[in-house]
Scaffold this active site. Structure first.
Site, PDB file in Angstrom:
ATOM      1  N   ASP A  67       0.747  -0.898   0.231  1.00 28.63           N
ATOM      2  CA  ASP A  67       0.023   0.018  -0.134  1.00 28.63           C
ATOM      3  C   ASP A  67       1.170   1.246   0.462  1.00 28.63           C
ATOM      4  O   ASP A  67       2.580   1.204   0.226  1.00 28.63           O
ATOM      5  CB  ASP A  67      -1.042   0.300   1.364  1.00 28.63           C
ATOM      6  CG  ASP A  67      -0.064  -0.385   2.845  1.00 28.63           C
ATOM      7  OD1 ASP A  67       0.635  -0.304   2.318  1.00 28.63           O
ATOM      8  OD2 ASP A  67      -0.775  -0.328   3.433  1.00 28.63           O
ATOM      9  N   GLU A 143      -9.868  -1.755   5.015  1.00 28.98           N
ATOM     10  CA  GLU A 143     -10.056  -1.060   6.128  1.00 28.98           C
ATOM     11  C   GLU A 143     -11.635  -2.165   6.121  1.00 28.98           C
ATOM     12  O   GLU A 143     -12.254  -2.546   5.356  1.00 28.98           O
ATOM     13  CB  GLU A 143     -10.879   0.132   6.152  1.00 28.98           C
ATOM     14  CG  GLU A 143      -9.386   1.193   6.042  1.00 28.98           C
ATOM     15  CD  GLU A 143      -8.936   1.377   7.174  1.00 28.98           C
ATOM     16  OE1 GLU A 143      -8.972   0.972   8.323  1.00 28.98           O
ATOM     17  OE2 GLU A 143      -8.511   2.265   7.816  1.00 28.98           O
TER      18      GLU A 143
HETATM   19  C1  GLP Z   1      -0.788   0.336   8.734  1.00 26.25           C
HETATM   20  C2  GLP Z   1      -0.602  -0.292   7.435  1.00 26.25           C
HETATM   21  C3  GLP Z   1      -0.395  -2.066   7.645  1.00 26.25           C
HETATM   22  C4  GLP Z   1       0.074  -1.883   8.958  1.00 26.25           C
HETATM   23  C5  GLP Z   1      -0.833  -1.768   9.803  1.00 26.25           C
HETATM   24  C6  GLP Z   1      -0.347  -2.412  11.208  1.00 26.25           C
HETATM   25  O1  GLP Z   1      -2.175   1.330   8.769  1.00 26.25           O
HETATM   26  N1  GLP Z   1      -1.199   0.232   6.048  1.00 26.25           N
HETATM   27  O2  GLP Z   1      -0.153  -2.034   5.988  1.00 26.25           O
HETATM   28  O3  GLP Z   1       0.478  -3.839   8.873  1.00 26.25           O
HETATM   29  O4  GLP Z   1      -1.478  -0.158   9.745  1.00 26.25           O
HETATM   30  O5  GLP Z   1       0.557  -1.611  11.206  1.00 26.25           O
HETATM   31  P1  GLP Z   1       1.504  -1.463  12.532  1.00 26.25           P
HETATM   32  O6  GLP Z   1       2.400  -3.141  12.479  1.00 26.25           O
HETATM   33  O7  GLP Z   1       2.629  -0.495  13.016  1.00 26.25           O
HETATM   34  O8  GLP Z   1       1.039  -2.515  14.366  1.00 26.25           O
END
Ligand code: GLP
Length: 247
Positions: A67, A143
């Site tokens: 993404d 989402e």
């Molecule tokens: C973000 C990203 C995701 C990621 C998720 C969890 O918004 N778009 O790809 O896996 O949130 O993030 P984190 O590993 O910092 O908790």
């Protein structure tokens, strides 16, 4: 599903790097699906360490990222292209022209998504897809929604995601409100999935995603239908899942 319950974040990162490293050793021209966020940072550090020790060679690897924020250029230090360059690509011998991230600056969302789907089709299938998990159950930026979106699409970020991600920005208003993300269908087509979870704050959503009903309201729950998923987490993040599995 295979579950590795590790003591802490560092042990989780070593385990994940071991799995990714084995993939690259066994198939040097692997296509890796890569992710950003706090969860894989330690894994990238460990992969870099193994590369510097001469244990890994990324010269034939292709990567496709999940993404990107809409509106951010790859030079913006909050963009996911920048994250990937600084946390991983700049430190190993991967050919940068073989690393793909959605184009955050593309103005025509439909064209940008079609272009990224074409890249995934051309380079794929992904051999191993790395994932994190959002507090609301999102994977990539898929989402909670009424349906599972199949392919790359442009999403409006939820309040929960903006709240979770504002820690990386100076102020909340700076968090982009939209992003491009691979769809659930793109993710499910990967041959293998490796999902990383850490910290107590993820415990409820991990249990819900893997023991609850499969629903687009918890996008990660679809992974229950994938035949080759490895979940690597620390004890805190896996605590409630383990409780439910051991009941
Ligand atoms: C973000 C990203 C995701 C990621 C998720 C969890 O918004 N778009 O790809 O896996 O949130 O993030 P984190 O590993 O910092 O908790």
């Amino acid at each position: 599903m295979k579950i590795y319950c590790e003591k802490d974040y560092e042990a989780m990162s070593r385990r994940a790097a071991g799995i990714l490293g084995a993939q690259v050793i066994l198939k040097p021209d692997s296509v890796l699906g890569l992710a950003t966020g706090s969860s894989p940072e330690g894994t990238y550090r460990e992969l870099i360490r193994r590369y510097e020790a001469g244990e890994l060679d990324f010269s034939k690897v292709t990567s496709v990222n999940l993404d990107e924020y809409k509106g951010l250029s790859g030079e913006n230090d909050q963009s996911y292209r920048y994250f990937m360059n600084t946390n991983f690509f700049d430190h190993v011998n991967i050919d940068k022209s073989r690393t793909f991230v959605p184009d955050g600056l593309a103005e025509d969302s439909d064209k940008a998504c079609a272009a990224y789907n074409a890249i995934i089709r051309r380079e794929g299938p992904v051999d191993l897809q790395l994932l994190g998990l959002g507090y609301n159950g999102h994977i990539g930026f898929n989402e909670p929604a009424a349906i599972f979106e199949k392919e790359t699409h442009c999403v409006d970020l939820t309040a929960s995601t903006i709240e979770a991600n504002k820690r990386f920005f100076e102020k909340e208003e700076d968090v982009p409100r939209q992003a491009y993300t691979m769809g659930i269908g793109n993710i499910m087509q990967a041959k293998k999935i490796l999902i990383l979870v850490s910290g107590e704050g993820k415990a409820d959503i991990v249990a819900e995603a893997f023991c609850g009903p499969v629903t687009p309201k918890v996008p990660a729950s679809i992974l229950q239908f994938h035949s080759d998923v490895t979940l690597v987490g620390d004890e805190a993040a896996l605590s409630k899942l383990m409780e439910r599995l051991n009941k």
